[in-house]
Design a protein around this motif. Structure first.
Motif, PDB file in Angstrom:
ATOM      1  N   ALA A  57      15.778 -33.686  -2.092  1.00 21.66           N
ATOM      2  CA  ALA A  57      15.648 -34.097  -0.694  1.00 21.66           C
ATOM      3  C   ALA A  57      16.188 -33.023   0.234  1.00 21.66           C
ATOM      4  CB  ALA A  57      16.404 -35.414  -0.474  1.00 21.66           C
ATOM      5  N   TYR A  61      14.382 -31.172   3.328  1.00 18.72           N
ATOM      6  CA  TYR A  61      15.049 -31.150   4.638  1.00 18.72           C
ATOM      7  C   TYR A  61      15.061 -29.723   5.179  1.00 18.72           C
ATOM      8  CZ  TYR A  61      18.850 -31.541   8.075  1.00 18.72           C
ATOM      9  OH  TYR A  61      19.602 -31.498   9.225  1.00 18.72           O
ATOM     10  N   VAL A 102      15.623 -42.966   6.617  1.00 19.32           N
ATOM     11  CA  VAL A 102      16.082 -42.109   5.517  1.00 19.32           C
ATOM     12  C   VAL A 102      16.661 -42.957   4.388  1.00 19.32           C
ATOM     13  CG1 VAL A 102      17.796 -40.369   4.862  1.00 19.32           C
ATOM     14  CG2 VAL A 102      16.456 -40.081   6.952  1.00 19.32           C
ATOM     15  N   SER A 116      12.243 -36.803   4.083  1.00 14.73           N
ATOM     16  CA  SER A 116      13.213 -35.722   4.279  1.00 14.73           C
ATOM     17  C   SER A 116      12.695 -34.672   5.250  1.00 14.73           C
ATOM     18  CB  SER A 116      13.540 -35.057   2.935  1.00 14.73           C
ATOM     19  OG  SER A 116      14.066 -35.991   2.022  1.00 14.73           O
ATOM     20  N   THR A 133      21.031 -40.281   2.030  1.00 12.70           N
ATOM     21  CA  THR A 133      20.181 -39.936   0.884  1.00 12.70           C
ATOM     22  C   THR A 133      20.900 -40.233  -0.427  1.00 12.70           C
ATOM     23  OG1 THR A 133      19.059 -38.210   2.148  1.00 12.70           O
ATOM     24  CG2 THR A 133      18.935 -38.058  -0.247  1.00 12.70           C
TER      25      THR A 133
END
Length: 216
Positions: A57, A61, A102, A116, A133
């Protein structure tokens, strides 16, 4: 997983975040089954798979953060049927509900990975993103690892249930895309209609008036 043990399970989950077709609903119960047979520690499986989820993730991101808002808007403006206002509304929604998206998004197939990217685009605070997360991934991973652990050799029963869940999610997403495209196409003004209406409604020019020149 046989070659690397619990770290191998974590690596598989990290790759699943980057390549959604790799299904976590198969990897996680299988890892739980491996733990039940004594090939790896159950605690190690839970820790490594959660770490793999967070690492995957975090990579997405980073992609969203590098992409940035301006590039995202520029790309969206070139897509058919998509308007910049759509991105602005999505951005406003994410600013209001991003934390919930999220957290709960980590428990929805396909969206587990995709959520993400907008978090990175909007530069959600990294500690918040990592915390949500980690928590969401830990819940999802624990449920499926424990299911595989308790079912033992019948761990594949979990995949049958979740695969039906995944299909429902995909069907709903596909229907939403089709509905969006249909509404946008119906609302698009027709090029010929405007010109025809203009030609029918435009009054005919008045005939020129002939004046008699004054006599000298």
């Amino acid at each position: 997983m046989d070659a690397l043990g619990a770290p191998g399970a974590g690596l598989a989950i990290a790759l699943e975040n980057l390549f959604p077709p790799l299904p976590s609903e198969v990897i996680l119960p299988m890892a739980g089954f491996a733990a039940s047979s004594g090939r790896m520690s159950l605690l190690a499986v839970l820790l490594w798979t959660t770490a793999g989820s967070v690492i995957g993730a975090l990579a997405l991101y980073g992609i969203g953060a590098l992409l940035g808002r301006d590039r995202t808007v520029a790309i969206a403006a070139r897509l058919p049927l998509v308007k910049v206002s759509d991105i602005e509304r999505t951005e406003a929604w994410f600013l209001r509900h991003g934390t919930k998206a999220v957290f709960f998004g980590r428990m929805i197939p396909i969206f587990r990975s995709l959520i993400s990217v907008p978090a990175g685009v909007e530069r959600m605070r990294l500690p918040v993103f990592l915390g949500l997360t980690t928590l969401g991934s830990a819940i999802w991973n624990t449920v499926f690892v424990l299911a595989g652990y308790l079912l033992g050799a019948n761990w594949h029963q979990v995949t049958d249930i979740v695969s039906a869940y995944s299909k429902v999610v995909l069907i709903v997403a596909a229907l939403a895309v089709v509905a969006f495209a249909g509404v946008r196409l119906l609302r698009r003004p027709q090029r010929g209609a405007g010109s025809c209406a203009t030609s029918h409604n435009t009054p005919a020019p008045a005939p020129a008036q002939h004046r008699t020149p004054p006599s000298s």
